[in-house]
Enzyme design. Structure first.
Site, mmCIF file in Angstrom:
data_model
loop_
_atom_site.group_PDB
_atom_site.id
_atom_site.type_symbol
_atom_site.label_atom_id
_atom_site.label_comp_id
_atom_site.label_asym_id
_atom_site.label_seq_id
_atom_site.Cartn_x
_atom_site.Cartn_y
_atom_site.Cartn_z
ATOM 1 N N LYS A 61 2.927 -0.138 39.034
ATOM 2 C CA LYS A 61 3.420 0.199 40.390
ATOM 3 C C LYS A 61 3.959 1.621 40.448
ATOM 4 O O LYS A 61 4.476 2.051 41.469
ATOM 5 C CB LYS A 61 4.539 -0.766 40.782
ATOM 6 C CG LYS A 61 4.141 -2.223 40.802
ATOM 7 C CD LYS A 61 5.349 -3.073 41.190
ATOM 8 C CE LYS A 61 5.046 -4.550 41.095
ATOM 9 N NZ LYS A 61 6.263 -5.362 41.226
ATOM 10 N N ARG A 110 -0.848 -5.969 14.415
ATOM 11 C CA ARG A 110 0.156 -6.093 13.358
ATOM 12 C C ARG A 110 1.539 -5.602 13.761
ATOM 13 O O ARG A 110 2.543 -6.258 13.490
ATOM 14 C CB ARG A 110 -0.285 -5.319 12.104
ATOM 15 C CG ARG A 110 -1.216 -6.090 11.215
ATOM 16 C CD ARG A 110 -2.160 -5.153 10.496
ATOM 17 N NE ARG A 110 -3.043 -4.537 11.461
ATOM 18 C CZ ARG A 110 -4.220 -5.034 11.804
ATOM 19 N NH1 ARG A 110 -4.685 -6.075 11.197
ATOM 20 N NH2 ARG A 110 -4.966 -4.463 12.740
ATOM 21 N N THR A 111 1.602 -4.419 14.349
ATOM 22 C CA THR A 111 2.930 -3.826 14.584
ATOM 23 C C THR A 111 3.750 -4.726 15.506
ATOM 24 O O THR A 111 4.895 -5.066 15.209
ATOM 25 C CB THR A 111 2.791 -2.401 15.159
ATOM 26 O OG1 THR A 111 1.960 -1.653 14.271
ATOM 27 C CG2 THR A 111 4.141 -1.725 15.270
ATOM 28 N N ARG A 167 5.659 1.375 21.811
ATOM 29 C CA ARG A 167 4.399 2.048 21.455
ATOM 30 C C ARG A 167 3.830 2.658 22.725
ATOM 31 O O ARG A 167 3.699 1.975 23.753
ATOM 32 C CB ARG A 167 3.398 1.061 20.847
ATOM 33 C CG ARG A 167 2.007 1.671 20.698
ATOM 34 C CD ARG A 167 1.080 0.829 19.885
ATOM 35 N NE ARG A 167 1.415 0.895 18.471
ATOM 36 C CZ ARG A 167 0.637 0.416 17.493
ATOM 37 N NH1 ARG A 167 -0.518 -0.141 17.797
ATOM 38 N NH2 ARG A 167 1.010 0.505 16.232
ATOM 39 N N HIS A 172 4.097 7.338 13.317
ATOM 40 C CA HIS A 172 4.234 5.875 13.250
ATOM 41 C C HIS A 172 5.157 5.612 12.053
ATOM 42 O O HIS A 172 4.715 5.171 10.998
ATOM 43 C CB HIS A 172 2.849 5.259 13.045
ATOM 44 C CG HIS A 172 2.775 3.777 13.238
ATOM 45 N ND1 HIS A 172 3.892 2.968 13.326
ATOM 46 C CD2 HIS A 172 1.711 2.947 13.354
ATOM 47 C CE1 HIS A 172 3.498 1.706 13.491
ATOM 48 N NE2 HIS A 172 2.178 1.674 13.510
HETATM 49 C C1 NCD Z 1 -2.421 2.001 13.139
HETATM 50 C C2 NCD Z 1 -1.954 2.587 14.444
HETATM 51 O O1 NCD Z 1 -1.807 1.885 15.458
HETATM 52 O O2 NCD Z 1 -1.669 3.770 14.409
HETATM 53 N N1 NCD Z 1 -2.272 0.649 13.030
HETATM 54 C C3 NCD Z 1 -1.059 0.094 12.669
HETATM 55 O O3 NCD Z 1 -0.096 0.175 13.387
HETATM 56 N N2 NCD Z 1 -0.988 -0.543 11.508
HETATM 57 C C4 NCD Z 1 -3.691 2.543 12.621
HETATM 58 C C5 NCD Z 1 -4.907 2.631 13.499
HETATM 59 O O4 NCD Z 1 -4.889 2.282 14.670
HETATM 60 O O5 NCD Z 1 -5.928 3.066 12.970
#
Ligand code: NCD
Length: 320
Positions: free
Chosen positions: A98, A69-70, A119, A147
């Site tokens: 590398k 999703r993100t 991320r 997050h």
């Molecule tokens: C979450 C995450 O990556 O922290 N997902 C998200 O970005 N919607 C939650 C999770 O991984 O449980």
């Protein structure tokens, strides 16, 4: 008069998002968050109809950890605003493999893109990236730490569904130790007049640093079971046990399946309770709940697009 003008300038400067990094919810005031939520609302029609607002701008997604999703919703948000996207989701196929360090990756990608979505498994990595980057860095998840954009989506969903945030009774259930979304969400809710119930197994209780910060601001209880509090709450925020962050498999086995929201759980809940989840879900919400009017986690996914459209247009200066 001078004071009024100065006050106005402070207010305007306070709401300047152009060029700003989005690293932690702790960096935001309630006023700034409300502004992001207002701009998100104005993006609903553009998300349906499309826009050229960010034409010529490029977004880079650097994803060192898995995501559905993100990453896809940031890309969707950028495309809907007329911009373009580059990036990687398989760090093993990038120069990281590398031996390139994060700072050098950032100092490279800033030449290609006007905004970078990062991320990374390391806490503090988004802050570090921002120190090296000439373009805004948006934290899309740093290890178990934070997050922030998910928390904004969660607040937007609460406001859209319940018409307010102040006065809500919210329960956050699951992995409060390793779940990064709940840390950002707790910081965000503490800026409002919210009653917060934290429900988790003993070993997965809310991180001490987060708890200390929020307890100073709002009423917080810690619970081991959901039954006692379910009849009073307005929002049930369920999270996945973060298997990948456990130091060993036996510790995970002890808490696996600790909570499962099913029809029985809902039988004592308010009729207008809403159930949220940042997703992905494993087994903490029974599939039979999906068809219930309380289930709002797939609406939350749509809201992710409009909130991220708002963030991109704000940090790129297309919207004030
Ligand atoms: C979450 C995450 O990556 O922290 N997902 C998200 O970005 N919607 C939650 C999770 O991984 O449980």
């Amino acid at each position: 008069m001078l004071l009024v003008v100065l006050g106005f300038l402070v207010l305007v400067a306070h709401l300047e998002f152009k060029g700003k990094d989005i690293i932690s919810i702790e960096d935001f005031s309630q006023q700034e968050i409300n502004h992001i939520l207002d701009v998100s609302k104005s993006m609903e029609s553009l998300a349906r109809g499309g826009s050229d607002m960010l034409r010529g701008k490029i977004l880079a997604t650097l994803f060192f950890e898995p995501s559905t999703r993100t990453r896809l919703s940031f890309e969707t948000a950028m495309l809907k605003l007329g911009g373009g996207c580059i990036g990687f989701a398989e760090p093993d196929l990038s120069s990281t493999r590398k031996g390139e360090n994060l700072a050098d990756t950032i100092r490279t990608v800033e030449n290609y893109a006007e905004v970078i979505i990062l991320r990374h498994r390391l806490e503090g990595s988004a802050k570090l990236a921002a120190e090296f980057s000439k373009v805004p860095i948006i934290n899309a998840g740093t290890g178990a730490e934070e997050h922030p954009t998910q928390a904004l989506i969660d607040l937007y969903t609460m406001r859209k569904e319940k018409k307010r945030i102040d006065g809500l009774k919210v329960a956050i259930v699951g992995d409060l130790r390793y779940g990064r979304t709940v840390h950002s969400l707790a910081y965000a809710l503490a800026l409002y007049n919210v009653e917060l119930h934290l429900v988790s197994p003993e070993t997965l209780r809310m991180r001490k640093d987060v708890l200390a910060t929020i307890k100073d601001k709002i009423s917080v209880t810690e619970e081991a079971s959901i039954e006692k509090i379910i009849p009073q709450i307005d929002v049930l925020y369920v999270t996945r046990i973060q298997k990948e962050r456990f130091p060993d498999a036996t510790e995970y086995a002890k808490v696996k399946g600790a909570y499962r929201i099913d029809l029985k759980t809902l039988s004592s809940a308010k009729e207008d309770l809403i159930i949220l989840h940042p997703l992905p879900r494993v087994d903490e919400i029974a599939p039979e709940i999906d068809a219930m009017p309380q289930a709002r986690y797939f609406q939350q996914v749509w809201n992710g697009i409009v909130v991220r459209m708002a963030l991109l247009s704000l940090v790129l200066g297309a919207v004030q």
